[in-house]
Design a protein around this motif. Structure first.
Motif, short mmCIF file in Angstrom:
data_model
loop_
_atom_site.label_atom_id
_atom_site.label_comp_id
_atom_site.label_asym_id
_atom_site.label_seq_id
_atom_site.Cartn_x
_atom_site.Cartn_y
_atom_site.Cartn_z
N ASP A 450 0.77 -1.77 0.16
CA ASP A 450 -0.22 0.16 0.04
C ASP A 450 0.94 1.15 -0.03
O ASP A 450 2.00 1.51 1.17
N ILE A 451 1.20 2.20 -1.10
CA ILE A 451 2.12 3.44 -1.10
C ILE A 451 2.09 3.92 -0.02
O ILE A 451 2.71 4.40 0.47
N GLU A 452 0.48 4.46 0.15
CA GLU A 452 0.11 5.49 1.09
C GLU A 452 0.89 4.78 2.77
O GLU A 452 1.48 5.80 3.40
N GLY A 453 0.26 3.72 3.21
CA GLY A 453 1.00 3.85 4.21
C GLY A 453 1.98 2.13 4.41
O GLY A 453 2.53 1.82 5.61
N GLN A 454 2.97 2.00 3.44
CA GLN A 454 3.62 1.15 3.19
C GLN A 454 3.55 -0.16 4.25
O GLN A 454 4.93 -0.54 4.39
N ASN A 455 2.52 -0.33 3.58
CA ASN A 455 2.23 -1.97 4.43
C ASN A 455 2.86 -3.01 3.25
O ASN A 455 1.30 -2.76 2.06
N VAL A 456 3.12 -4.35 3.29
CA VAL A 456 2.33 -5.24 2.41
C VAL A 456 0.42 -5.60 2.69
O VAL A 456 0.48 -6.11 3.89
N VAL A 457 0.39 -5.78 1.56
CA VAL A 457 -1.04 -6.07 1.64
C VAL A 457 -0.85 -7.63 0.47
O VAL A 457 -2.19 -8.04 0.89
N GLU A 458 0.05 -7.68 0.08
CA GLU A 458 -0.30 -8.38 -0.72
C GLU A 458 0.79 -10.40 -0.66
O GLU A 458 1.97 -8.76 -0.84
N ARG A 459 1.47 -11.39 -0.66
CA ARG A 459 2.46 -11.62 -0.69
C ARG A 459 2.32 -13.07 -1.96
O ARG A 459 1.54 -13.65 -1.61
N GLU A 460 3.97 -13.02 -2.82
CA GLU A 460 3.78 -14.13 -4.04
C GLU A 460 5.00 -14.78 -3.73
O GLU A 460 5.48 -14.07 -3.85
N LEU A 461 4.76 -16.39 -3.92
CA LEU A 461 6.02 -16.83 -3.78
C LEU A 461 5.77 -18.30 -4.28
O LEU A 461 5.12 -18.38 -4.66
N TYR A 462 6.68 -17.61 -6.24
CA TYR A 462 5.80 -19.30 -6.34
C TYR A 462 7.89 -19.50 -6.96
O TYR A 462 8.74 -19.42 -7.02
N ARG A 463 7.35 -20.97 -7.37
CA ARG A 463 8.98 -22.03 -7.87
C ARG A 463 9.26 -21.45 -9.15
O ARG A 463 8.00 -22.00 -9.58
N MET A 464 10.58 -21.74 -9.64
CA MET A 464 10.48 -21.52 -10.65
C MET A 464 11.62 -22.73 -11.13
O MET A 464 13.01 -22.30 -11.98
N ASP A 465 11.25 -23.57 -11.24
CA ASP A 465 12.19 -24.67 -11.02
C ASP A 465 12.39 -25.25 -12.81
O ASP A 465 13.14 -26.42 -13.02
N HIS A 466 11.57 -24.59 -13.57
CA HIS A 466 11.38 -25.02 -15.28
C HIS A 466 10.81 -24.07 -15.62
O HIS A 466 10.95 -23.02 -15.39
N SER A 467 10.24 -24.28 -17.22
CA SER A 467 10.02 -23.25 -18.17
C SER A 467 9.18 -22.87 -18.19
O SER A 467 8.02 -21.41 -18.99
N ASP A 468 8.21 -23.86 -17.77
CA ASP A 468 6.02 -23.33 -16.75
C ASP A 468 6.38 -21.68 -16.37
O ASP A 468 6.85 -21.72 -15.56
N PRO A 469 4.89 -21.45 -16.85
CA PRO A 469 4.91 -19.90 -15.49
C PRO A 469 4.38 -20.23 -14.34
O PRO A 469 4.57 -21.76 -14.20
#
Length: 504
Positions: A450-469
């Motif tokens: 959140d730009i105004e409050g500088q709080n994390v609102v969502e988190r994403e973490l993905y494995r990228m061990d292959h050519s798939d998205p």
């Protein structure tokens, strides 16, 4: 820790070994020159290298040299055989103007302040010295044709160039049914016309004229050639459509990653408004096939134009003195992950094609899997051309990888994007969220603030061990807590402007 590679490896062995080799080489060269009476500084009289820089709009790495067996790209593949292919290169923001601004200034979006298509970086960082401007200041003839900075009169940068051929001319459509009014018409067009009927064919001709002009000068040159395709609408001469069988195309991996937040996506706004694209909702399978077919046709059309310019470079006898670069400003979605076009932090949008062909480099003809960034291009070309770096840049030179594509190279790559989507399109629409994304070996992590409050609102973490998205968001799971802490720390340093790549 700023100024280090932040625990992702890099023990400096390459730098130490190279320093030892160079010291020994310099010593024996010194002895030889002293014995022969050779002038000690004769090497400075050698001609400086030229630069021919191809920028391609909306080109993701669907090229033969990147392993896409469907793509007909013989000329780009030929260039790959002469240079180093960067398999894992990433832009800093996956939309035209912010990405190009970042690469051309050598600064990240948070340093330029450019997050949308309308803001000109001179408004916020008026003293920035662009890549072509630095060459111009060093005595180069700098010239451009086509789309280099963003393709509008407001965002051009005349101070960067000795000569500019305006990118604003040319025709998007040539068929009568698509010329009834200005703006968006059909999303595709396949006209039985010569290459020069469309703008990119004319840009190739202009580039050849610039090379001929540069050949007559006593100074080295930096010539940038910006092709407009495969940006939508997907319009190209019928010749290039005929290279493909439409039945070979279709959307793959169309589902959103499991557990991914809505904030990461958009509603394909860039496609909306074309006469044959619905204002909302999905596309028919036939429409999807036709659009993907058109995207590939446009790639082949641009490939042919690059081939013409390359052939002309060789005919002028300039190839052996010229560094050639091919770069796409960002990636693209073709229906994967419930997305079309760009404007996300996902791999398909952030990953770009990058080929650097510098004569006599040891790694030419090879591919490197090192993770690199668009901001690395500026310092690389500066070093290759023997130019003194007079101001701080965000990237680092890739010349070690041009010598040894298999060397250890453990830097991360950062990207970012604003939400709502409209904030990237319209300067009057203010961003509410900023998604900061980092790519390291095997992983992509994105945190939304959140730009105004500088709080994390969502988190994403993905494995990228292959050519798939990206397939599944695993953020917050205990099994990946260590890696998430590690990459989240990188993101935090990046958004605080505390991350710096270590100088070699």
């Amino acid at each position: 820790m700023a100024g280090t590679m932040l625990g992702f490896g890099g023990d400096g062995r390459y730098e130490k070994e190279k320093m030892i080799r160079n010291t020994k080489k310099s010593y024996w060269m010194f002895c030889l020159m002293m014995a022969s009476g050779f002038p000690l500084f004769a090497q400075h009289d050698q001609p400086r290298k030229n630069v021919l820089f191809f920028l391609v709009d909306d080109l993701r790495p669907n090229l033969g040299c990147y392993g896409d067996s469907r793509a007909y790209t013989p000329n780009i593949d030929r260039l790959a055989g002469r240079g180093v292919v960067f398999a894992n290169a990433y832009c800093q923001q996956a939309i035209c103007s912010p990405s190009r601004t970042s690469m051309l200034t050598g600064l990240r979006p948070d340093e330029t302040g450019v997050y949308d298509l309308q803001t000109h970086f001179r408004e916020l960082v008026p003293n920035a010295v662009t890549l072509p401007q630095s060459f111009k200041n060093d005595g180069y003839f700098t010239a451009s044709t086509g789309k280099i900075f963003h393709n509008s009169k407001h965002t051009l940068d005349p101070v960067s160039w000795t000569k500019v051929i305006s990118p604003r001319g040319g025709r998007t459509y040539v068929l009568p049914e698509n010329q009834n009014r200005k703006g968006k018409q059909g999303i595709t067009e396949a006209a039985d016309v010569p290459d020069t009927a469309y703008t990119d064919g004319k840009i190739a001709m202009e580039a050849m004229h610039l090379l001929t002009e540069a050949r007559e000068k006593d100074t080295p040159f930096f010539i940038a050639v910006g092709f407009l395709k495969p940006h939508a609408p997907f319009c190209a001469p019928k010749t290039y459509w005929d290279l493909y069988n439409r039945s070979a195309f279709g959307v793959t991996d169309r589902n959103r990653p499991v557990g991914s937040p809505d904030l990461a996506f958009h509603q394909w706004q860039e496609l909306r408004g074309y006469r044959d694209v619905p204002d909302e909702g999905g596309l028919s399978p036939e429409q999807e096939q036709k659009m993907i077919h058109g995207y590939y046709a446009c790639i082949s059309y641009v490939d042919a134009q690059i081939g013409k310019v390359m052939d002309h470079l060789e005919s002028l006898g300039l190839a052996d003195q010229t560094i050639v670069v091919l770069w796409g400003d960002h990636g693209y979605h073709l229906g994967e992950q419930d997305l079309w076009c760009k404007s996300t932090n996902f791999e398909l949008d952030a990953r770009v094609p990058l080929i650097i062909a510098s004569p006599e480099m040891e790694g030419n003809g090879k591919m490197t899997k090192a993770i690199v960034e668009s901001v690395d291009i500026y310092p690389t070309l500066s070093e290759l051309c023997g130019m003194e770096q007079k101001h701080e840049l965000a990237g680092t030179s890739l010349t070690p990888l041009l010598d040894d594509p298999l060397m250890s190279w453990e830097y991360p790559a950062f990207s970012q994007f604003v939400r709502p989507y409209q904030a990237a399109i319209n300067q009057k629409s203010l961003p509410v969220y900023m998604g900061y994304s980092v790519r390291v070996a095997g992983w992509r992590c994105t945190y939304w603030y959140d730009i105004e409050g500088q709080n994390v609102v969502e988190r994403e973490l993905y494995r990228m061990d292959h050519s798939d998205p990206e397939r599944e968001n695993v953020a917050g799971r205990p099994a990946v807590a260590a890696i998430e802490t590690r990459v989240a720390d990188l993101i935090d340093q990046y958004r605080r402007n505390q991350y710096r790549k270590r100088n070699r």
